[in-house]
Design an enzyme around this catalytic site. Sequence first.
Site, PDB file in Angstrom:
ATOM      1  N   HIS A  46       0.801  -1.218   0.000  1.00 32.46           N
ATOM      2  CA  HIS A  46       0.000   0.000   0.000  1.00 32.46           C
ATOM      3  C   HIS A  46       0.838   1.274   0.000  1.00 32.46           C
ATOM      4  O   HIS A  46       0.287   2.369  -0.082  1.00 32.46           O
ATOM      5  CB  HIS A  46      -0.931   0.017   1.215  1.00 32.46           C
ATOM      6  N   ARG A  72       7.100  -5.263   3.148  1.00 27.09           N
ATOM      7  CA  ARG A  72       5.799  -5.903   2.945  1.00 27.09           C
ATOM      8  C   ARG A  72       5.592  -5.956   1.431  1.00 27.09           C
ATOM      9  O   ARG A  72       5.446  -4.930   0.778  1.00 27.09           O
ATOM     10  CB  ARG A  72       4.645  -5.142   3.597  1.00 27.09           C
ATOM     11  N   ASP A  86      16.171 -10.107  -3.242  1.00 28.00           N
ATOM     12  CA  ASP A  86      17.347  -9.776  -4.045  1.00 28.00           C
ATOM     13  C   ASP A  86      17.812  -8.343  -3.781  1.00 28.00           C
ATOM     14  O   ASP A  86      18.998  -8.027  -3.879  1.00 28.00           O
ATOM     15  CB  ASP A  86      17.051  -9.940  -5.539  1.00 28.00           C
ATOM     16  N   GLU A 147      -5.071 -11.368   8.609  1.00 32.61           N
ATOM     17  CA  GLU A 147      -5.908 -10.179   8.472  1.00 32.61           C
ATOM     18  C   GLU A 147      -7.246 -10.463   7.809  1.00 32.61           C
ATOM     19  O   GLU A 147      -7.983  -9.534   7.475  1.00 32.61           O
ATOM     20  CB  GLU A 147      -5.150  -9.124   7.652  1.00 32.61           C
ATOM     21  N   ASP A 173      -7.434  -4.432   8.133  1.00 32.95           N
ATOM     22  CA  ASP A 173      -8.170  -5.522   7.490  1.00 32.95           C
ATOM     23  C   ASP A 173      -8.741  -6.491   8.509  1.00 32.95           C
ATOM     24  O   ASP A 173      -9.829  -7.042   8.307  1.00 32.95           O
ATOM     25  CB  ASP A 173      -7.254  -6.256   6.509  1.00 32.95           C
TER      26      ASP A 173
END
Length: 253
Positions: A46, A72, A86, A147, A173
């Site tokens: 987000h 995240r 990576d 969530e 959530d």
Amino acid sequence: MTTAEFAHKLRTRQPLLGYWSVLDAPVATERLARLGYDYIAIDGQHGLVGYTGILNGIMAIDAGGQAAGAVRVEANDPATIGRALDAGAAAVIVPLIDTADDAATAVAATRYPPEGNRSYGPMRSGLRLGPRPAEANTATAVLAMIETSRGLANLHDICATPGLDGVYVGPSDLCLAVGGAFPGDPAVTETFEQAVTDIRQAAAQAGIAAGIHTPDGDTAARRLTQGYTFASIASDLVHLEKTAANHLNAARS
């Protein structure tokens, strides 16, 4: 803190405090990483960052020299998880984990064969996490977000997933998942807090870390006191807006 040290502290359930970053502002991220937080989490789901922002953010955290960098990721996708690793992420937080199979998919994406199916292409992560695959596997942490209503229903099976290092509560959530009309809906406070407790207890029973996102330091302290082993605080964008508003109000008064 090295990535290996962070993974060890997380897995041994030592208390950890992190900060949440949603802005593609590496200089600001570097300054945050020097404050003493154990980790800085870059929000690739987000947040207002693309892959270049994630890469630059991890490099900024590393330049700060004190915190570990977590990401995240935007989805439970092996390619997405692999690119975050990576770039040098010490840990990935994987959203919308509904089942133990979902958790197993996330774990496999973070581990080189034979433990998983991560493709070998360490790029800059090889500077800190290897370059031997076994060393990278040991130093890389994976966290499953709880969530959703399905995630709650399958909570114990998710926590028992081999190789999973911890679970992470997404409060917004989760509030919706337990019937809230909006994040923080007071009408479901009791149900929400019970879910938060259930997640913490299930993680403890499985011997894995339990983390949660919080709006401020006081709430983070309370969650750690309740038994959560790590907590993330607010976000750079939220604090920028609040601080600017406070100064404006003070000046006008």
